[in-house]
Write an enzyme that holds these catalytic residues in place. Structure first.
Site: not given
Length: 300
Positions: A149, A241, A271
């Site tokens: 991320s 995602e 995600h």
């Protein structure tokens, strides 16, 4: 293709987080950080991995040391959290799983968080951790950068900043759902299949991280950088995602710049689905593939 119950549990956890956010969109920073930190409990403890705290540069850091790791091979791992949450402990289990799969040790820097320390503080801290490794005698050809991320964004941005500073570049880059679309500008943000990272959430975190800085500058969004000379890269995204278009776009741009890129888009995944490391088969299988890939690139 069916989704495992464990990966479905990640989706349900993210749905619950989204519900909390929707019910209290003005929640304070500490409440938001507490909510984000619940993700660390989804990861299983990796076996045969030890941890010890050190100082890397001028920041705390955590070593994840698999018992079978090559002492010369290192993954510099930067954690997630939208640059506003998490610390070196929240992704330590995921970093440990990856390090074990790669046969390397992992150094997890505790970089400073926004909004108290906005862009580019996190990049400065990650560069400092990289300098620490170089000064300790680790060869760049045996170092990989990785993160999930925001940590995937940071790992790529650190490579770009190292290039600006004239530092030798690492051997490889791994991005698990790297945050390469901070404002939600690409179409996959409109798919409605991401359980948590919807456009308002992404924009909120981006605002706290960047303030009035230009979101299109390469150190903020490495997807838009000149990627010529970027190291071999392995990037992943969940097909469900919001960042899947950004990850695919990064891969396309990197390939156009003659970068050796492997991209994996996992069907039905959310995600940073690697948060289920040690529990979900989809996470473990991906980490095994990435680990095998890292072994090759760190051994050259």
């Amino acid at each position: 293709m069916s989704t495992s119950p464990e990966s479905q549990a990640l989706r349900e956890h993210l749905v619950a987080m989204a519900g909390r956010f929707a019910a209290n969109p003005d929640m304070g920073l500490e409440a938001m950080r507490e909510m984000f930190d619940t993700l660390q409990h989804l990861q299983a403890e990796p076996t045969h991995v030890t941890y010890d705290e050190v100082t890397a540069g001028d920041r705390p850091a955590l070593w994840a040391r698999p018992l079978t790791a090559s002492p010369d091979h290192v993954v510099l791992y930067t954690h997630a959290g939208g640059y506003i949450a998490h610390d070196m402990n929240t992704s330590r289990k995921l970093a440990g799983h990856l390090a074990k799969a790669a046969g390397a040790n992992a150094l997890i820097p505790d970089y400073r968080l926004a909004p108290e320390h906005p862009f580019p503080a996190a990049i400065e801290d990650a560069v400092s951790a990289y300098r620490h490794l170089l000064n300790a005698g680790y060869a760049p050809r045996h170092i990989a950068f990785a993160g999930e991320s925001a940590g995937g964004n940071l790992a790529a941005a650190t490579i770009l900043r190292a290039r600006e500073l004239g530092l030798p570049l690492p051997a490889a880059y791994v991005g698990f759902s790297p945050w390469f679309d901070l404002l939600g500008e690409l179409p996959s943000f409109d798919s409605g299949t991401d359980a948590f990272l919807v456009r308002p959430v992404s924009q909120l975190m981006a605002g706290m991280y960047l303030g009035e800085q230009d979101v299109q500058q390469p150190l903020a969004n490495p997807r838009l950088a000149d990627l010529n000379g970027f190291p071999p890269s392995y990037v992943t995204a969940g097909a469900d995602e919001s960042l899947v278009d950004a990850v695919t776009d990064f891969s396309d741009r990197a390939q156009a710049a003659q970068v050796d890129v492997t991209i994996e888009v996992a069907p039905g995944m959310q995600h940073a689905f690697q948060w289920m490391a040690g529990r979900a088969p989809e996470a473990d299988q991906n980490i095994t593939r990435v680990g095998d890939w890292l072994r090759i690139h760190l051994a050259s």
